[in-house]
Scaffold this motif. Structure first.
Motif, mmCIF file in Angstrom:
data_model
loop_
_atom_site.group_PDB
_atom_site.id
_atom_site.type_symbol
_atom_site.label_atom_id
_atom_site.label_comp_id
_atom_site.label_asym_id
_atom_site.label_seq_id
_atom_site.Cartn_x
_atom_site.Cartn_y
_atom_site.Cartn_z
ATOM 1 N N ALA A 120 0.829 -1.213 0.000
ATOM 2 C CA ALA A 120 0.000 0.000 0.000
ATOM 3 C C ALA A 120 0.858 1.255 0.000
ATOM 4 O O ALA A 120 0.495 2.265 -0.622
ATOM 5 N N GLN A 121 2.021 1.199 0.678
ATOM 6 C CA GLN A 121 2.931 2.341 0.647
ATOM 7 C C GLN A 121 3.456 2.569 -0.772
ATOM 8 O O GLN A 121 3.533 3.703 -1.225
ATOM 9 N N LEU A 122 3.811 1.483 -1.441
ATOM 10 C CA LEU A 122 4.314 1.593 -2.811
ATOM 11 C C LEU A 122 3.267 2.226 -3.720
ATOM 12 O O LEU A 122 3.567 3.110 -4.523
ATOM 13 N N ARG A 123 2.038 1.765 -3.576
ATOM 14 C CA ARG A 123 0.947 2.325 -4.395
ATOM 15 C C ARG A 123 0.787 3.817 -4.144
ATOM 16 O O ARG A 123 0.722 4.626 -5.075
ATOM 17 N N SER A 124 0.723 4.197 -2.868
ATOM 18 C CA SER A 124 0.529 5.591 -2.499
ATOM 19 C C SER A 124 1.700 6.462 -2.965
ATOM 20 O O SER A 124 1.492 7.544 -3.541
ATOM 21 N N GLU A 125 2.908 6.008 -2.730
ATOM 22 C CA GLU A 125 4.100 6.774 -3.150
ATOM 23 C C GLU A 125 4.139 6.930 -4.667
ATOM 24 O O GLU A 125 4.452 8.000 -5.181
ATOM 25 N N PHE A 126 3.843 5.867 -5.392
ATOM 26 C CA PHE A 126 3.860 5.911 -6.855
ATOM 27 C C PHE A 126 2.869 6.954 -7.358
ATOM 28 O O PHE A 126 3.205 7.798 -8.187
ATOM 29 N N GLU A 127 1.646 6.909 -6.848
ATOM 30 C CA GLU A 127 0.617 7.851 -7.290
ATOM 31 C C GLU A 127 0.962 9.281 -6.902
ATOM 32 O O GLU A 127 0.796 10.200 -7.700
ATOM 33 N N ASP A 142 11.323 -10.306 0.601
ATOM 34 C CA ASP A 142 10.492 -9.953 1.757
ATOM 35 C C ASP A 142 10.948 -10.767 2.964
ATOM 36 O O ASP A 142 10.192 -11.526 3.536
ATOM 37 N N ASP A 143 12.181 -10.557 3.375
ATOM 38 C CA ASP A 143 12.789 -11.351 4.447
ATOM 39 C C ASP A 143 12.225 -11.065 5.825
ATOM 40 O O ASP A 143 12.518 -11.798 6.761
ATOM 41 N N VAL A 144 11.450 -10.033 5.981
ATOM 42 C CA VAL A 144 10.956 -9.677 7.313
ATOM 43 C C VAL A 144 9.611 -10.332 7.573
ATOM 44 O O VAL A 144 8.853 -10.639 6.657
ATOM 45 N N GLU A 145 9.305 -10.512 8.821
ATOM 46 C CA GLU A 145 8.000 -11.021 9.229
ATOM 47 C C GLU A 145 6.953 -9.925 9.057
ATOM 48 O O GLU A 145 7.267 -8.744 9.200
ATOM 49 N N PRO A 146 5.720 -10.284 8.759
ATOM 50 C CA PRO A 146 4.665 -9.266 8.655
ATOM 51 C C PRO A 146 4.516 -8.496 9.968
ATOM 52 O O PRO A 146 4.758 -9.036 11.052
ATOM 53 N N ASP A 147 4.128 -7.232 9.873
ATOM 54 C CA ASP A 147 3.931 -6.434 11.087
ATOM 55 C C ASP A 147 2.617 -6.828 11.762
ATOM 56 O O ASP A 147 1.944 -7.778 11.329
ATOM 57 N N ASP A 148 2.219 -6.102 12.787
ATOM 58 C CA ASP A 148 1.012 -6.419 13.553
ATOM 59 C C ASP A 148 -0.248 -6.396 12.696
ATOM 60 O O ASP A 148 -1.240 -7.041 13.017
ATOM 61 N N LYS A 192 3.705 -6.981 4.874
ATOM 62 C CA LYS A 192 5.104 -7.346 4.646
ATOM 63 C C LYS A 192 5.802 -6.180 3.976
ATOM 64 O O LYS A 192 5.259 -5.576 3.052
ATOM 65 N N GLU A 193 7.011 -5.897 4.417
ATOM 66 C CA GLU A 193 7.823 -4.907 3.717
ATOM 67 C C GLU A 193 8.659 -5.627 2.673
ATOM 68 O O GLU A 193 9.142 -6.730 2.896
#
Length: 182
Positions: free
Chosen positions: A19-26, A55-61, A65-66
């Motif tokens: 969602a961050q990628l989408r928002s930043e792109f737009e 995506d080596d990190v665990e999902p947040d709360d 996934k980052e």
């Protein structure tokens, strides 16, 4: 700019979730290229498959996934920034096809098609110019808007050229039209 390259470029700054990628792109493209969140995740999956994103990190709360660039992904972004973008004008657009067919078919008033398209192009140019006059924006949005203005101006210039070519041509210039129909 492809969505693929845009996502890679954004991830070169820091890891982000979809969602961050989408928002930043737009935001960074002045809202001119809205993305469907499914398109973002499909692109991320392909980038992962190609070894450019991980995506080596665990999902947040919240279960997000980052995603981060791999070394190959960083190399891909560097290559993209250092290469020229391919030309974007595609002669297969609807107007070009309409005019190419129109000049080869009897009964089509191509001059009228050109006039209608020019009027629409001028209207679009006026809208874009008014949008620009409404005030300052961030540099990215200004550049996107100015590109759209230049594209609209180029279309009107091309239509002027088409009109000139039409006035110079004779029915014999259209070998695909049987002369009795020309």
């Amino acid at each position: 700019m492809s969505v693929r390259q845009g996502i890679l470029a954004l991830l070169s700054q820091r890891p982000m979730y979809g969602a961050q990628l989408r928002s930043e792109f737009e935001d960074r493209t002045g809202g001119t290229w809205p993305l469907n969140i499914g398109q973002v995740y499909t692109t991320i999956a392909r980038l992962q498959r190609d070894g450019l994103v991980e995506d080596d990190v665990e999902p947040d709360d919240e279960g997000r996934k980052e995603y981060a660039l791999t070394d190959a992904g960083r190399a891909e972004v560097a290559a993209w920034w250092s290469s020229a973008a391919p030309p974007t004008s595609d002669p297969r657009d609807e107007l070009t096809i309409k005019l190419a067919l129109g000049v080869t078919m009897p009964g089509v008033d191509v001059a009228d098609v050109v006039q209608r398209q020019r009027a629409a192009g001028m209207q679009r140019l006026q809208e874009l110019t008014a949008e620009k006059r409404r005030g300052p924006r961030d540099l990215a949005s200004e550049l996107v808007l100015e590109r759209r203005i230049f594209d609209a101006e180029a279309l009107v210039r091309w239509l002027d050229h088409v009109e000139g070519r039409l006035s110079q041509s004779a029915p014999s210039d259209h070998p695909l039209i049987p002369q009795e129909n020309a």
